[in-house]
Design a protein around this motif. Sequence first.
Motif, PDB file in Angstrom:
ATOM      1  N   LYS A  53       1.750   0.319  39.862  1.00 59.94           N
ATOM      2  CA  LYS A  53       1.469   1.371  39.099  1.00 59.94           C
ATOM      3  C   LYS A  53       0.902   0.648  37.981  1.00 59.94           C
ATOM      4  O   LYS A  53       0.943  -0.433  37.438  1.00 59.94           O
ATOM      5  CB  LYS A  53       2.632   2.341  38.754  1.00 59.94           C
ATOM      6  N   PRO A  54       0.095   1.787  36.980  1.00 61.06           N
ATOM      7  CA  PRO A  54      -0.619   0.950  35.825  1.00 61.06           C
ATOM      8  C   PRO A  54       0.342   0.444  34.880  1.00 61.06           C
ATOM      9  O   PRO A  54       1.496   1.236  34.591  1.00 61.06           O
ATOM     10  CB  PRO A  54      -1.516   2.098  35.260  1.00 61.06           C
ATOM     11  N   ARG A  55       0.438  -0.570  34.443  1.00 59.24           N
ATOM     12  CA  ARG A  55       0.935  -1.244  33.504  1.00 59.24           C
ATOM     13  C   ARG A  55       0.689  -0.934  32.127  1.00 59.24           C
ATOM     14  O   ARG A  55      -0.600  -0.596  32.072  1.00 59.24           O
ATOM     15  CB  ARG A  55       1.286  -2.912  33.791  1.00 59.24           C
ATOM     16  N   LEU A  77      -4.738  -0.047  35.513  1.00 66.70           N
ATOM     17  CA  LEU A  77      -4.395  -0.825  36.609  1.00 66.70           C
ATOM     18  C   LEU A  77      -5.655  -1.805  36.965  1.00 66.70           C
ATOM     19  O   LEU A  77      -5.507  -2.835  37.759  1.00 66.70           O
ATOM     20  CB  LEU A  77      -4.652   0.236  37.825  1.00 66.70           C
TER      21      LEU A  77
END
Length: 121
Positions: A53-55, A77
């Motif tokens: 998942k996008p950090r 991402l």
Amino acid sequence: MDPVNSLICLAGVAWLGQIALGWMQIRRFNQALADLADNNGSISIGRSAGRFKPRVVVVLSLDDDRRVLGNFLMKGLTVFSRPQSEGMLTGKLASEIRPEIMFPRNKSAQQALALAISNKR
């Protein structure tokens, strides 16, 4: 050139492109971090967890009273994410900041901000 060699060459070019774009992202992050360090405050960094998942990375510059002098966050991402300042954080005391109020719809940003405020390693 047969299709297998073309595919290998294409994969090599994509890999080199990924390296170049990753290097550019790291350079942008380091430049933003150096700019924050010029505020003569301590630097606190928080990063959200997650593999697919996008950090989110939140960086805060805090003075001796733990007041936010400057900040930026990077979220995304891909290697195209850039440091963006969050104006709502600047000037607030770390004890006054509530991650769930600052980022009500973004759990990753809440987690990164909470870690930056708590200064855990």
